[in-house]
Structure formats: C-alpha cells, structure tokens
Design a protein around this motif. Structure first.
Motif, PDB file in Angstrom:
ATOM      1  N   THR A  49       0.850  -1.181   0.000  1.00 50.80           N
ATOM      2  CA  THR A  49       0.000   0.000   0.000  1.00 50.80           C
ATOM      3  C   THR A  49       0.891   1.238   0.000  1.00 50.80           C
ATOM      4  O   THR A  49       2.090   1.156   0.264  1.00 50.80           O
ATOM      5  CB  THR A  49      -0.905   0.030   1.245  1.00 50.80           C
ATOM      6  N   GLN A  50       0.298   2.381  -0.267  1.00 48.76           N
ATOM      7  CA  GLN A  50       1.063   3.632  -0.248  1.00 48.76           C
ATOM      8  C   GLN A  50       1.626   3.884   1.146  1.00 48.76           C
ATOM      9  O   GLN A  50       2.744   4.352   1.299  1.00 48.76           O
ATOM     10  CB  GLN A  50       0.173   4.805  -0.675  1.00 48.76           C
ATOM     11  N   GLN A  51       0.879   3.528   2.177  1.00 52.03           N
ATOM     12  CA  GLN A  51       1.349   3.726   3.553  1.00 52.03           C
ATOM     13  C   GLN A  51       2.582   2.864   3.831  1.00 52.03           C
ATOM     14  O   GLN A  51       3.529   3.328   4.462  1.00 52.03           O
ATOM     15  CB  GLN A  51       0.229   3.370   4.526  1.00 52.03           C
ATOM     16  N   GLN A  52       2.597   1.633   3.359  1.00 46.98           N
ATOM     17  CA  GLN A  52       3.754   0.755   3.540  1.00 46.98           C
ATOM     18  C   GLN A  52       4.967   1.289   2.787  1.00 46.98           C
ATOM     19  O   GLN A  52       6.084   1.249   3.300  1.00 46.98           O
ATOM     20  CB  GLN A  52       3.424  -0.655   3.073  1.00 46.98           C
ATOM     21  N   ASN A 102       5.557   4.452   2.021  1.00 43.74           N
ATOM     22  CA  ASN A 102       5.998   5.649   2.728  1.00 43.74           C
ATOM     23  C   ASN A 102       6.785   5.288   3.975  1.00 43.74           C
ATOM     24  O   ASN A 102       7.800   5.913   4.283  1.00 43.74           O
ATOM     25  CB  ASN A 102       4.802   6.525   3.115  1.00 43.74           C
ATOM     26  N   HIS A 103       6.333   4.284   4.711  1.00 44.46           N
ATOM     27  CA  HIS A 103       7.030   3.873   5.929  1.00 44.46           C
ATOM     28  C   HIS A 103       8.431   3.349   5.601  1.00 44.46           C
ATOM     29  O   HIS A 103       9.391   3.691   6.274  1.00 44.46           O
ATOM     30  CB  HIS A 103       6.224   2.797   6.665  1.00 44.46           C
ATOM     31  N   ARG A 104       8.549   2.559   4.550  1.00 39.13           N
ATOM     32  CA  ARG A 104       9.859   2.034   4.163  1.00 39.13           C
ATOM     33  C   ARG A 104      10.789   3.168   3.738  1.00 39.13           C
ATOM     34  O   ARG A 104      11.955   3.192   4.111  1.00 39.13           O
ATOM     35  CB  ARG A 104       9.707   1.022   3.030  1.00 39.13           C
ATOM     36  N   ALA A 105      10.276   4.108   2.983  1.00 34.03           N
ATOM     37  CA  ALA A 105      11.089   5.241   2.559  1.00 34.03           C
ATOM     38  C   ALA A 105      11.527   6.069   3.763  1.00 34.03           C
ATOM     39  O   ALA A 105      12.685   6.500   3.844  1.00 34.03           O
ATOM     40  CB  ALA A 105      10.313   6.108   1.577  1.00 34.03           C
ATOM     41  N   ASP A 106      10.636   6.272   4.719  1.00 32.05           N
ATOM     42  CA  ASP A 106      10.983   7.027   5.926  1.00 32.05           C
ATOM     43  C   ASP A 106      12.043   6.300   6.742  1.00 32.05           C
ATOM     44  O   ASP A 106      12.939   6.916   7.316  1.00 32.05           O
ATOM     45  CB  ASP A 106       9.753   7.241   6.806  1.00 32.05           C
ATOM     46  N   ALA A 107      11.949   4.981   6.809  1.00 28.73           N
ATOM     47  CA  ALA A 107      12.909   4.210   7.588  1.00 28.73           C
ATOM     48  C   ALA A 107      14.308   4.305   6.996  1.00 28.73           C
ATOM     49  O   ALA A 107      15.298   4.271   7.722  1.00 28.73           O
ATOM     50  CB  ALA A 107      12.473   2.750   7.670  1.00 28.73           C
ATOM     51  N   LEU A 108      14.409   4.456   5.680  1.00 32.03           N
ATOM     52  CA  LEU A 108      15.712   4.513   5.022  1.00 32.03           C
ATOM     53  C   LEU A 108      16.251   5.933   4.916  1.00 32.03           C
ATOM     54  O   LEU A 108      17.446   6.123   4.705  1.00 32.03           O
ATOM     55  CB  LEU A 108      15.598   3.907   3.617  1.00 32.03           C
ATOM     56  N   ASN A 109      15.397   6.946   5.056  1.00 34.26           N
ATOM     57  CA  ASN A 109      15.780   8.338   4.839  1.00 34.26           C
ATOM     58  C   ASN A 109      16.103   9.008   6.168  1.00 34.26           C
ATOM     59  O   ASN A 109      15.240   9.148   7.019  1.00 34.26           O
ATOM     60  CB  ASN A 109      14.626   9.070   4.154  1.00 34.26           C
ATOM     61  N   ASN A 110      17.350   9.468   6.347  1.00 32.07           N
ATOM     62  CA  ASN A 110      17.698  10.118   7.608  1.00 32.07           C
ATOM     63  C   ASN A 110      17.695  11.637   7.501  1.00 32.07           C
ATOM     64  O   ASN A 110      18.121  12.323   8.420  1.00 32.07           O
ATOM     65  CB  ASN A 110      19.040   9.620   8.124  1.00 32.07           C
ATOM     66  N   ASN A 111      17.205  12.189   6.403  1.00 32.24           N
ATOM     67  CA  ASN A 111      17.045  13.632   6.224  1.00 32.24           C
ATOM     68  C   ASN A 111      18.335  14.403   6.439  1.00 32.24           C
ATOM     69  O   ASN A 111      18.356  15.407   7.157  1.00 32.24           O
ATOM     70  CB  ASN A 111      15.954  14.179   7.150  1.00 32.24           C
TER      71      ASN A 111
END
Length: 50
Positions: A10-13, A15-24
């Motif tokens: 899903t889009q939520q899944q 987004n969560h994976r991208a957030d987990a890998l992205n440390n900004n």
C-alpha cells in the motif's frame, strides 16, 4: 519450488519504508520513523547488552 506471489504494498507501507531509510541529511529536525529504526538497531549491536 515456486516463490509466492509478491503482494503489492500500500502507499502507507511504501511511505514507511522510505521514511525508515531516509535520515534527512542536511535538514533540521529528525525523522521519527528513521530514529526508531536505527535507535533499536544501535541497541541490538551494542556488545554491552546483558
């Protein structure tokens, strides 16, 4: 043996994976999802855990 069919995320899944890998890097503040993922990882890698 056959591999099971890949279930679309899903889009939520995604987004969560991208957030987990992205440390900004280069921005102010933190990414809470990334902080939780890597905070727990650091705890698990700590050799001083009893």
């Amino acid at each position: 043996m056959n591999k099971p069919a890949k279930v679309p995320q899903t889009q939520q899944q995604r987004n969560h994976r991208a957030d987990a890998l992205n440390n900004n890097k280069g921005t102010f503040g933190t990414n809470p999802v990334n902080a939780k993922v890597h905070g727990n990882r650091g705890k698990q890698l700590n050799p001083n855990q009893y």
